[in-house]
Design an enzyme around this catalytic site. Structure first.
Site: not given
Length: 237
Positions: A7, A43, A50, A70, A100, A190-191, A214
């Site tokens: 991403n 996304h 962004h 996304e 987020t 995610h994370d 991230h």
């Protein structure tokens, strides 16, 4: 094999903080592919804080691996993906002001909306995935609305992993078994990072794809982008 989709939203965040075109989002996407990533994820959000909608149009011309877009399927988003026709569209129930993604779809409450939206997207030849929490009734609902895949929202897993990894993964494993039985492919995002990714992969061997942004971009500050992508790929072996 579990594919790594990078991403690149955070790359665009850095560019936008200063204006201009440094770093170059398009070049970074191409470099990620060259360094071994098997997909690129973006996304776009309504405020374009962004990734911008024009970025998505530009990326469509150069991405040679899987392109995953996304977003919340509002009118503007749907028009975009129908023009681009990416490999995969991941539906995420983001509010416009959310920082987020922080939860998945209620596939029961939004059954009619999701059924109609997914049918429209599939008519254009796009694979569909639903961002979802690990709850069995929601997984069953995802199959009912016609999704090709689910993408587990792994924020809770990542948060609990260091405290009790077995408990953190338990619901995901059970829901993955159900998803498999219903013919749903399984993605996750995610994370996820170098600490918790390998355990997730080992516990859910049918995992088809992870989308990571991230943590991967943060790690690249220390290890370099090429080395970081290779490190993440090794975690998925």
């Amino acid at each position: 094999m579990t594919k790594l989709s990078v991403n690149i939203n955070k790359v665009a965040t850095l560019r936008n903080a200063r204006g201009g075109n440094n770093p170059d989002v398009i070049k970074v996407a191409q470099d990620c592919e060259r360094f071994g990533a098997q997909g690129i994820t973006v996304h776009p959000r309504p405020d374009e804080r962004h990734i911008r909608y024009q970025d998505v149009m530009d990326l469509q011309k150069v991405v040679t691996t899987e392109f995953n877009i996304e977003g919340n399927p509002n009118g503007r988003f749907l028009e975009l993906v129908k023009k681009i026709k990416p490999t995969q569209v991941t539906l995420v129930p983001d509010a416009e002001d959310v920082l987020t993604s922080d939860t998945g779809w209620d596939t029961i409450k939004y059954e009619v909306f999701l059924t109609e939206t997914i049918a429209e997207l599939k008519s254009y030849g796009m694979r569909t995935s639903i961002f979802i929490n690990p709850a069995k009734d929601l997984i069953t609902g995802a199959a009912k609305v016609g999704a090709d895949r689910i993408e587990f929202y792994t924020g809770p897993y990542a948060e609990q992993y260091s405290k009790d990894c077995e408990q953190a993964i338990e619901a995901y494993v059970e829901c993955a078994k159900l998803a498999n039985s219903l013919g749903l492919g399984i993605n996750a995002g995610h994370d996820l990072d170098l600490t918790n990714l390998q355990y997730l992969k080992h516990q859910i061997p049918a995992l088809k794809e992870v989308s990571i942004g991230h943590a991967l971009i943060c790690d690249a500050l220390y290890y370099g982008l090429e080395n970081t992508i290779q490190m993440y790929l090794r975690e998925l072996q």
